[in-house]
Write a protein that holds these residues in place. Structure first.
Motif, PDB file in Angstrom:
ATOM      1  N   SER A 123     -43.215 -30.670  18.654  1.00 37.11           N
ATOM      2  CA  SER A 123     -43.907 -29.222  18.614  1.00 37.11           C
ATOM      3  C   SER A 123     -44.157 -29.275  17.605  1.00 37.11           C
ATOM      4  O   SER A 123     -45.446 -27.899  17.649  1.00 37.11           O
ATOM      5  N   LEU A 124     -43.952 -28.938  16.528  1.00 36.47           N
ATOM      6  CA  LEU A 124     -44.356 -28.434  15.669  1.00 36.47           C
ATOM      7  C   LEU A 124     -45.236 -29.424  14.837  1.00 36.47           C
ATOM      8  O   LEU A 124     -45.874 -28.885  13.472  1.00 36.47           O
ATOM      9  N   TYR A 125     -45.631 -30.708  14.987  1.00 36.78           N
ATOM     10  CA  TYR A 125     -46.668 -31.271  14.471  1.00 36.78           C
ATOM     11  C   TYR A 125     -48.103 -30.068  13.884  1.00 36.78           C
ATOM     12  O   TYR A 125     -48.341 -30.736  12.790  1.00 36.78           O
ATOM     13  N   PRO A 126     -48.795 -30.052  15.014  1.00 40.94           N
ATOM     14  CA  PRO A 126     -49.834 -29.004  14.408  1.00 40.94           C
ATOM     15  C   PRO A 126     -49.690 -28.006  13.246  1.00 40.94           C
ATOM     16  O   PRO A 126     -50.657 -27.530  12.602  1.00 40.94           O
ATOM     17  N   LEU A 127     -48.637 -27.831  13.201  1.00 41.72           N
ATOM     18  CA  LEU A 127     -47.960 -26.895  11.992  1.00 41.72           C
ATOM     19  C   LEU A 127     -47.139 -27.356  10.971  1.00 41.72           C
ATOM     20  O   LEU A 127     -46.727 -26.227   9.782  1.00 41.72           O
ATOM     21  N   ALA A 128     -47.112 -28.338  11.208  1.00 42.49           N
ATOM     22  CA  ALA A 128     -46.189 -29.259   9.566  1.00 42.49           C
ATOM     23  C   ALA A 128     -46.944 -29.059   8.203  1.00 42.49           C
ATOM     24  O   ALA A 128     -46.263 -29.029   7.703  1.00 42.49           O
ATOM     25  N   TRP A 129     -48.117 -28.277   7.906  1.00 45.34           N
ATOM     26  CA  TRP A 129     -49.192 -28.303   6.641  1.00 45.34           C
ATOM     27  C   TRP A 129     -48.560 -26.752   6.592  1.00 45.34           C
ATOM     28  O   TRP A 129     -48.309 -26.275   5.183  1.00 45.34           O
ATOM     29  N   LEU A 130     -47.959 -25.941   7.576  1.00 44.76           N
ATOM     30  CA  LEU A 130     -47.710 -24.220   6.944  1.00 44.76           C
ATOM     31  C   LEU A 130     -45.866 -24.632   6.946  1.00 44.76           C
ATOM     32  O   LEU A 130     -45.263 -23.337   6.383  1.00 44.76           O
ATOM     33  N   VAL A 131     -45.104 -25.702   7.661  1.00 47.67           N
ATOM     34  CA  VAL A 131     -43.275 -25.629   6.840  1.00 47.67           C
ATOM     35  C   VAL A 131     -42.822 -26.307   5.770  1.00 47.67           C
ATOM     36  O   VAL A 131     -44.003 -26.195   4.816  1.00 47.67           O
ATOM     37  N   GLY A 132     -42.634 -24.673   5.501  1.00 44.64           N
ATOM     38  CA  GLY A 132     -41.873 -24.265   3.765  1.00 44.64           C
ATOM     39  C   GLY A 132     -42.166 -23.232   3.116  1.00 44.64           C
ATOM     40  O   GLY A 132     -42.007 -21.985   4.168  1.00 44.64           O
ATOM     41  N   SER A 133     -41.957 -23.123   2.212  1.00 42.08           N
ATOM     42  CA  SER A 133     -42.250 -21.615   0.898  1.00 42.08           C
ATOM     43  C   SER A 133     -42.832 -22.115   0.786  1.00 42.08           C
ATOM     44  O   SER A 133     -42.917 -22.476  -0.521  1.00 42.08           O
ATOM     45  N   TRP A 134     -43.674 -20.146  -0.041  1.00 44.84           N
ATOM     46  CA  TRP A 134     -44.399 -20.315  -0.358  1.00 44.84           C
ATOM     47  C   TRP A 134     -44.131 -19.145  -1.131  1.00 44.84           C
ATOM     48  O   TRP A 134     -43.383 -18.161  -0.726  1.00 44.84           O
ATOM     49  N   GLN A 135     -45.780 -18.921  -2.028  1.00 43.78           N
ATOM     50  CA  GLN A 135     -45.273 -17.372  -2.843  1.00 43.78           C
ATOM     51  C   GLN A 135     -46.500 -17.504  -3.606  1.00 43.78           C
ATOM     52  O   GLN A 135     -47.238 -18.464  -4.145  1.00 43.78           O
ATOM     53  N   GLY A 136     -47.456 -16.200  -3.643  1.00 45.97           N
ATOM     54  CA  GLY A 136     -48.680 -16.246  -4.546  1.00 45.97           C
ATOM     55  C   GLY A 136     -49.233 -14.903  -4.219  1.00 45.97           C
ATOM     56  O   GLY A 136     -48.152 -13.946  -4.220  1.00 45.97           O
ATOM     57  N   SER A 137     -50.258 -14.242  -4.379  1.00 40.38           N
ATOM     58  CA  SER A 137     -51.125 -13.488  -5.417  1.00 40.38           C
ATOM     59  C   SER A 137     -51.681 -12.609  -4.637  1.00 40.38           C
ATOM     60  O   SER A 137     -52.649 -13.930  -3.761  1.00 40.38           O
ATOM     61  N   GLY A 138     -52.192 -11.664  -4.363  1.00 40.48           N
ATOM     62  CA  GLY A 138     -53.564 -11.689  -3.479  1.00 40.48           C
ATOM     63  C   GLY A 138     -53.987 -10.334  -3.278  1.00 40.48           C
ATOM     64  O   GLY A 138     -54.019  -9.194  -4.763  1.00 40.48           O
ATOM     65  N   ALA A 139     -54.796  -9.165  -2.335  1.00 34.73           N
ATOM     66  CA  ALA A 139     -55.084  -8.205  -2.769  1.00 34.73           C
ATOM     67  C   ALA A 139     -55.281  -7.431  -1.318  1.00 34.73           C
ATOM     68  O   ALA A 139     -55.561  -7.848  -0.413  1.00 34.73           O
ATOM     69  N   VAL A 140     -55.098  -6.117  -1.301  1.00 36.38           N
ATOM     70  CA  VAL A 140     -54.641  -5.515  -0.489  1.00 36.38           C
ATOM     71  C   VAL A 140     -56.160  -4.241  -0.369  1.00 36.38           C
ATOM     72  O   VAL A 140     -56.271  -3.702  -1.862  1.00 36.38           O
ATOM     73  N   HIS A 141     -56.668  -4.453   0.417  1.00 36.67           N
ATOM     74  CA  HIS A 141     -58.184  -4.191   1.198  1.00 36.67           C
ATOM     75  C   HIS A 141     -58.023  -2.327   1.046  1.00 36.67           C
ATOM     76  O   HIS A 141     -57.202  -2.369   1.887  1.00 36.67           O
ATOM     77  N   HIS A 142     -58.566  -1.638   0.566  1.00 35.46           N
ATOM     78  CA  HIS A 142     -58.330   0.105   1.469  1.00 35.46           C
ATOM     79  C   HIS A 142     -59.899   0.650   1.148  1.00 35.46           C
ATOM     80  O   HIS A 142     -59.761   1.463   2.262  1.00 35.46           O
ATOM     81  N   GLY A 143     -60.978  -0.413   1.698  1.00 31.58           N
ATOM     82  CA  GLY A 143     -61.927   0.223   1.576  1.00 31.58           C
ATOM     83  C   GLY A 143     -62.829   0.522   0.604  1.00 31.58           C
ATOM     84  O   GLY A 143     -62.427   0.621  -0.346  1.00 31.58           O
TER      85      GLY A 143
END
Length: 215
Positions: free
Chosen positions: A12-32
């Motif tokens: 049932s999770l084959y479509p989400l196989a690419w998402l499975v696992g642990s991730w870490q990273g950075s980005g931005a929170v946008h305040h307008g």
């Protein structure tokens, strides 16, 4: 980057196989437009459950520092904001979120037989599946609905004045949307939500944009 399918993963999770696992990273929170973006860092775990669903655990901290410049995400603004002064680097919790993702049946209107006989990895073999996510940030659990197609996810959250959005159907008063994609071995995702300062406006504005690597 090819996706290696874990043979122990529930079908049932084959479509989400690419998402499975642990991730870490950075980005931005946008305040307008009235405030500078801030740097955020995320720790994310996506773990299969015995019932064939996916457990989602996310922790996002705001860092007292400018957002990454220039923006590297495919979902980031086209024009980077002006650099802001360097901050202290102090961390503060922005969002702690947990939930369960459930993959449904293939969406109607697709040629299932052609997909089954097509070459694996070809466009003809790719199907769109219904997807729901019950996500809880501590206040209440909110039902998101959408679809997963290959290494891309689209989810929508209806506003308080409407029912949960039907899969594949636009809703006139969406409260928020999320888009996730697996690009070059990295997980990129964007969260847009309705700008409450705009009153009755239906416009969605970027809230979070992140790029994650496998931890």
């Amino acid at each position: 980057m090819p996706i290696t399918l874990d043979p122990s993963l529930p079908p049932s999770l084959y479509p989400l196989a690419w998402l499975v696992g642990s991730w870490q990273g950075s980005g931005a929170v946008h305040h307008g437009e009235d405030a500078a973006d801030q740097r955020v860092e995320q720790q994310l775990r996506c773990e299969p459950r015995e019932d064939g669903t996916l457990a989602w655990t996310s922790v996002i901290h705001v860092i007292d520092a400018p957002a990454p410049l220039p923006p590297t995400s495919a979902f980031a603004k086209e024009e980077p904001a002006a650099p802001a002064p360097s901050g202290s680097g102090q961390r503060s919790l922005l969002l702690r979120e947990s939930g369960v993702w459930t993959v449904g049946e293939p969406l109607p209107g697709q040629d299932l037989e052609r997909a089954r006989t097509a070459k694996p990895g070809s466009p003809e073999a790719t199907l769109s599946y219904a997807l729901t996510a019950e996500l809880d940030s501590g206040d209440d659990a909110r039902p998101w609905a959408g679809e997963v197609r290959g290494p891309r996810i689209q989810l929508a959250l209806a506003g308080d004045d409407g029912p949960a959005p039907a899969v594949g159907v636009s809703h006139p008063r969406l409260a928020a949307t999320r888009m996730l994609g697996y690009v070059g071995g990295r997980l990129m995702w964007l969260w847009e939500r309705r700008d409450e300062s705009a009153g009755a406006s239906d416009e969605l504005a970027p809230y979070l944009s992140l790029e994650l690597d496998r931890a």
